[in-house]
Design an enzyme around this catalytic site. Structure first.
Site, mmCIF file in Angstrom:
data_model
loop_
_atom_site.group_PDB
_atom_site.id
_atom_site.type_symbol
_atom_site.label_atom_id
_atom_site.label_comp_id
_atom_site.label_asym_id
_atom_site.label_seq_id
_atom_site.Cartn_x
_atom_site.Cartn_y
_atom_site.Cartn_z
ATOM 1 N N GLN A 83 0.608 10.724 14.648
ATOM 2 C CA GLN A 83 0.403 11.687 13.570
ATOM 3 C C GLN A 83 -0.300 12.962 14.016
ATOM 4 O OE1 GLN A 83 -1.105 8.338 10.852
ATOM 5 N NE2 GLN A 83 -0.263 9.797 9.407
ATOM 6 N N ARG A 131 -12.302 6.677 14.758
ATOM 7 C CA ARG A 131 -11.280 5.654 14.943
ATOM 8 C C ARG A 131 -9.954 6.357 15.254
ATOM 9 N NH1 ARG A 131 -7.527 2.611 10.743
ATOM 10 N NH2 ARG A 131 -6.392 1.409 12.297
ATOM 11 N N HIS A 141 -0.662 1.479 16.377
ATOM 12 C CA HIS A 141 -0.565 2.073 15.051
ATOM 13 C C HIS A 141 0.868 2.572 14.856
ATOM 14 C CE1 HIS A 141 -2.999 4.166 11.688
ATOM 15 N NE2 HIS A 141 -1.701 4.287 11.382
ATOM 16 N N ASN A 190 -2.808 -2.013 13.525
ATOM 17 C CA ASN A 190 -3.069 -1.376 12.239
ATOM 18 C C ASN A 190 -1.987 -1.740 11.219
ATOM 19 O OD1 ASN A 190 -4.441 0.871 10.541
ATOM 20 N ND2 ASN A 190 -2.262 1.374 10.455
ATOM 21 N N GLU A 191 -2.420 -2.276 10.097
ATOM 22 C CA GLU A 191 -1.547 -2.552 8.958
ATOM 23 C C GLU A 191 -0.227 -3.218 9.361
ATOM 24 O OE1 GLU A 191 -1.047 0.887 6.472
ATOM 25 O OE2 GLU A 191 -3.185 1.089 6.099
ATOM 26 N N ASN A 196 -8.179 -1.327 5.200
ATOM 27 C CA ASN A 196 -7.668 -0.025 4.768
ATOM 28 C C ASN A 196 -7.384 -0.099 3.273
ATOM 29 O OD1 ASN A 196 -7.737 0.534 7.488
ATOM 30 N ND2 ASN A 196 -5.522 0.684 7.749
ATOM 31 N N TYR A 203 -6.891 2.337 -0.411
ATOM 32 C CA TYR A 203 -6.732 3.651 -1.028
ATOM 33 C C TYR A 203 -6.736 3.607 -2.546
ATOM 34 C CZ TYR A 203 -5.327 5.385 3.581
ATOM 35 O OH TYR A 203 -5.308 5.732 4.914
ATOM 36 N N GLU A 238 -9.891 2.711 6.787
ATOM 37 C CA GLU A 238 -9.197 3.865 6.211
ATOM 38 C C GLU A 238 -9.504 3.932 4.723
ATOM 39 O OE1 GLU A 238 -4.962 4.205 6.858
ATOM 40 O OE2 GLU A 238 -5.138 3.646 8.977
ATOM 41 N N GLU A 280 2.636 12.998 8.092
ATOM 42 C CA GLU A 280 2.400 11.851 7.207
ATOM 43 C C GLU A 280 3.652 10.983 7.081
ATOM 44 O OE1 GLU A 280 0.545 9.116 5.402
ATOM 45 O OE2 GLU A 280 -0.545 10.824 6.257
ATOM 46 N N TRP A 281 4.125 10.467 8.226
ATOM 47 C CA TRP A 281 5.226 9.508 8.294
ATOM 48 C C TRP A 281 6.451 10.002 7.517
ATOM 49 C CZ3 TRP A 281 3.842 7.048 12.355
ATOM 50 C CH2 TRP A 281 2.512 6.704 12.576
#
Length: 493
Positions: free
Chosen positions: A41, A98, A143, A188-189, A320, A322, A393, A448-449
């Site tokens: 990213q 991170r 990631h 990650n995730e 993570n 949100y 996150e 952002e992906w």
């Protein structure tokens, strides 16, 4: 759910920590405040320094995959501007950073046969610069940016051979960087790699042909890769290097929509399909019973040796988080995903009276619901015997809009978001949850992906049209003041 009843229940059960009273001294003195990023990213330099191609390089160059047709070839050029970006972190007062390593910078083909010394040198420079500025590195090994060769030659996470290659990569990183890196995150995730990569197809590698089975195989191999990496770290490096290792999982809080048994069961099931999918094997050696019951032979089996390898293969949990949802039972889910349909539930974003669950950010999935973070932290603490937790996150996004810069930088909602969610963390600590750090997603506006550059999560605005110049937003200055107001001594752990 009636908003009035929910708020009353919330107020009745919480030890009061008001947003207006939020201050650094509410957190333990050893509590870590940081910012988080990921390699694809922000780095750019896609064909520099010996880096090999990743699945995201291929995916973003496939027409129709990214909403604005963009890619991470340059991203925000952190590869060349890391010193400037680390200086910004230091100026703002953050304790930790991170970031993820790009597997294909270390091993361009992912196979682990020949180390790319230019890639090692780049990350050594990043780590050393951080330490010079008093910033602790938290390093994520994976990631989402899988080396393309592993996808094309093996089928990526669908092939158990990838576990061996990930273990070699992890071993190399521990050996090269572990004398200075004391906090490691394996993956990650893994849920997002499994679902968005192999079910909805909106992330690389963009598969959805076998959505009823492939996500569970991809997740299975990620879980085992994590456990193997932890085993290598504990066997060869941990005693000598003195670090810790964990995994970062993601969870939107699932609040039962009503007190009905079926809604409470749906919310509990939702949490097991998010967190239990990965943490249950790590703590107990197998998947949650509810997943076994629903998925049957679509869910892979662990051997006895693998169960032993998995159990307690973790020093801390990275969480993570949100946003949150109300969850109701739904026999026929309208979700456009095999994974979601399987859970027999509906995720709702409105109170009973029609009011949104919280103020909406730019992404269609992200609502400001600070109370959910406290709830999920308490859930993890109760479910897994109060492990150390880092919120790895947490953040929100704005739309990329063409308005005057001073208006863009005045990101009032992000300040509200951060105040609310940090308050929720402080409340969880008062509840007895062992929360040890919080990382804002993210330092810089970036790629952002699937949303490309249309969404901005950064504390720092990046001007994509004018040389990628960096401009701190109001939220960055607010956080800096919060971090530097250390007049009162923090609570000891």
């Amino acid at each position: 759910m009636r908003k009035e009843d929910f708020i009353k229940d919330l107020n009745d059960t919480e030890e009061h920590v008001a947003e207006e009273e939020l201050r650094r001294s509410l957190f333990p003195s050893s509590f870590v405040f940081g910012v988080a990023t990921s390699a694809y990213q922000i780095e750019g330099g896609c064909d520099e320094g010996g880096r090999g191609p990743t699945i995201w390089d291929s995916f973003t160059h496939t027409p129709g995959t990214i909403i604005d047709g963009s890619n991470g070839d340059i991203a925000v050029d952190h590869y060349h501007r890391y010193k400037e970006d680390i200086e910004l972190m230091a100026t703002l007062g953050f304790d930790a950073y991170r970031f993820s390593l790009s597997w294909s910078r270390i091993f361009p083909d992912g196979l682990g046969t020949k180390v790319n010394e230019e890639g090692v040198a780049f990350y050594n420079n990043v780590i050393n610069t951080l330490l010079e500025k008093g910033i602790q590195p938290f390093v994520t090994l994976f990631h989402w940016d899988l080396p393309l060769h592993l996808q094309e030659s093996l089928g990526g996470w669908l092939n158990e051979e990838i576990i061996k290659h990930f273990t070699i990569y992890a071993d190399t990183c521990f050996a090269r960087f572990g004398d200075r890196v004391k906090k490691w995150i394996t993956i990650n995730e893994p849920l997002q790699t499994a679902i968005n990569g192999y079910d909805t197809g909106i992330f690389a590698p963009g598969r959805r042909e076998q959505a009823s089975t492939e996500p569970y195989m991809a997740a299975h191999h990620q879980i085992l890769a994590h456990a193997m990496a932890v085993s290598i770290y504990r066997t060869k490096y941990q005693d000598k290097q003195g670090g810790q290792i964990g995994i970062s999982v993601d969870c939107e809080w699932a609040e039962p929509n009503t007190s009905k048994v079926e809604d409470r069961a749906a919310a509990a099931r939702r949490l097991e399909f998010q967190l239990g999918w990965f943490l249950h094997p790590i703590y107990h050696g197998d998947y949650p019973e509810v997943m076994r019951e629903i998925l049957g032979d679509r869910l892979p089996l662990f051997s006895q040796e693998e169960k032993i390898l998995l159990r307690n293969s973790i020093d801390f949990i990275g969480l993570n988080h949100y946003t949150s949802r109300f969850v109701a039972y739904a026999a026929d889910s309208l979700e456009d995903s095999c994974y979601y349909k399987t859970q027999a539930m509906e995720r709702l974003t409105k109170w009973e009276g029609g009011e949104p669950i919280g103020e909406k950010a730019a992404s269609e999935w992200l609502y400001v619901c600070p109370w959910g973070l406290r709830k999920v932290l308490n859930y993890v603490s109760r479910k897994y015997n109060n492990p150390p937790i880092y919120v790895t996150e947490n953040g929100m996004d704005d739309e990329d809009v063409d308005i005057p810069l001073h208006e863009i930088l005045d990101d009032k909602l992000r300040v509200v978001y951060l105040k609310g969610y940090l308050t929720s963390v402080a409340q969880a600590i008062k509840d007895g949850v062992d929360v040890r750090g919080h990382f804002v997603w993210t330092l810089l506006d970036n790629f952002e992906w699937a949303q490309g550059y249309t969404k901005r999560f950064g504390l720092i605005y990046v001007d994509y049209k004018n040389g990628l110049s960096r401009h701190p937003k109001s939220s960055a200055y607010w956080f800096s003041r919060f971090l530097k107001s250390r007049g009162e001594k923090g609570n000891e752990e």
